[in-house]
Write an enzyme that holds these catalytic residues in place. Structure first.
Site, short mmCIF file in Angstrom:
data_model
loop_
_atom_site.label_atom_id
_atom_site.label_comp_id
_atom_site.label_asym_id
_atom_site.label_seq_id
_atom_site.Cartn_x
_atom_site.Cartn_y
_atom_site.Cartn_z
N PHE A 127 0.84 -1.20 0.00
CA PHE A 127 0.00 0.00 0.00
C PHE A 127 0.87 1.26 0.00
O PHE A 127 0.70 2.15 0.82
CB PHE A 127 -0.99 0.01 1.19
CG PHE A 127 -1.95 -1.14 1.16
CD1 PHE A 127 -3.10 -1.08 0.39
CD2 PHE A 127 -1.68 -2.30 1.87
CE1 PHE A 127 -3.97 -2.16 0.34
CE2 PHE A 127 -2.55 -3.38 1.83
CZ PHE A 127 -3.70 -3.31 1.06
N HIS A 128 1.83 1.27 -0.90
CA HIS A 128 2.65 2.46 -1.07
C HIS A 128 3.31 2.43 -2.45
O HIS A 128 3.24 1.41 -3.15
CB HIS A 128 3.72 2.57 0.05
CG HIS A 128 4.72 1.45 0.05
ND1 HIS A 128 4.69 0.43 0.98
CD2 HIS A 128 5.76 1.18 -0.77
CE1 HIS A 128 5.69 -0.39 0.74
NE2 HIS A 128 6.34 0.03 -0.33
#
Ligand code: TYD
Length: 167
Positions: free
Chosen positions: A49-50
């Site tokens: 999630f980045h």
């Protein structure tokens, strides 16, 4: 171009078993500055999630499997990592999520830079904003380049005429 960029690592094993060698700037298309691995990921846990501003990475699932989701611009692609002879290249400015880790999954990651929290883009909103601003800058550079090309092309006949009349 697809976001899914595989690198195949030929197995060098013999009748004793398998072996794969990863070499920076050879089988791995960058200088390897860091190696880390994810293991023991709890059931139902998703990671990532980045995105990264600069970092390039190559992920190999040495054992077990997990599902990688990559996003860039309007593209969203996903793939299973489940082979110790296939590496997934993840470039900079690509949003990544990892899901469905099998209990035995060991995900090896080779990275082009040392760890730097400042290189992370931790929210999808910031990722979209930065990607958009980079696109605007790139577009402006293209327009300026085209302007100078046009000026140059318009000047050629003038310069040719001046040098002809100077003869
Ligand atoms: P993070 O990259 O957020 O993990 P994931 O994307 O897999 O969910 O890293 C988790 C934590 O580990 C975070 O606190 C930063 C730290 N970390 C390092 O110290 N060095 C490293 O090389 C990496 C990858 C993470």
């Amino acid at each position: 171009m697809s976001l899914i960029q595989w690198t195949h690592f030929p197995p060098l094993g013999d009748d004793r078993g398998s072996l794969v060698a990863l070499e920076g700037e050879k089988t791995v298309p960058f200088t390897i500055q860091r190696v880390y691995y994810l293991f023991g990921t709890k059931l139902g846990v998703s990671r990532g999630f980045h995105a990264h501003k600069k970092l390039q990475q190559l992920a190999v699932c040495v054992t077990g499997r997990c599902r990688m989701v990559l996003k860039k611009k309007k593209k969203r692609e996903e793939v299973w990592l489940d082979s110790p002879t296939e590496g997934l290249l993840i470039g900079n400015m690509v949003w990544r999520e990892m899901h469905d880790f099998s209990p035995d999954c060991v995900l090896l990651v080779l990275a082009s830079e040392h760890y730097d929290e400042a290189d992370y883009i931790r929210t999808y909103d910031d990722f979209l904003k930065l990607a958009k601003s980079l696109f605007v800058i790139l577009k402006r550079i293209m327009v300026i380049k085209q302007f100078f090309m046009l000026v140059f092309l318009l000047l050629i006949p003038k310069l040719a005429f001046q040098s002809y009349t100077a003869l």
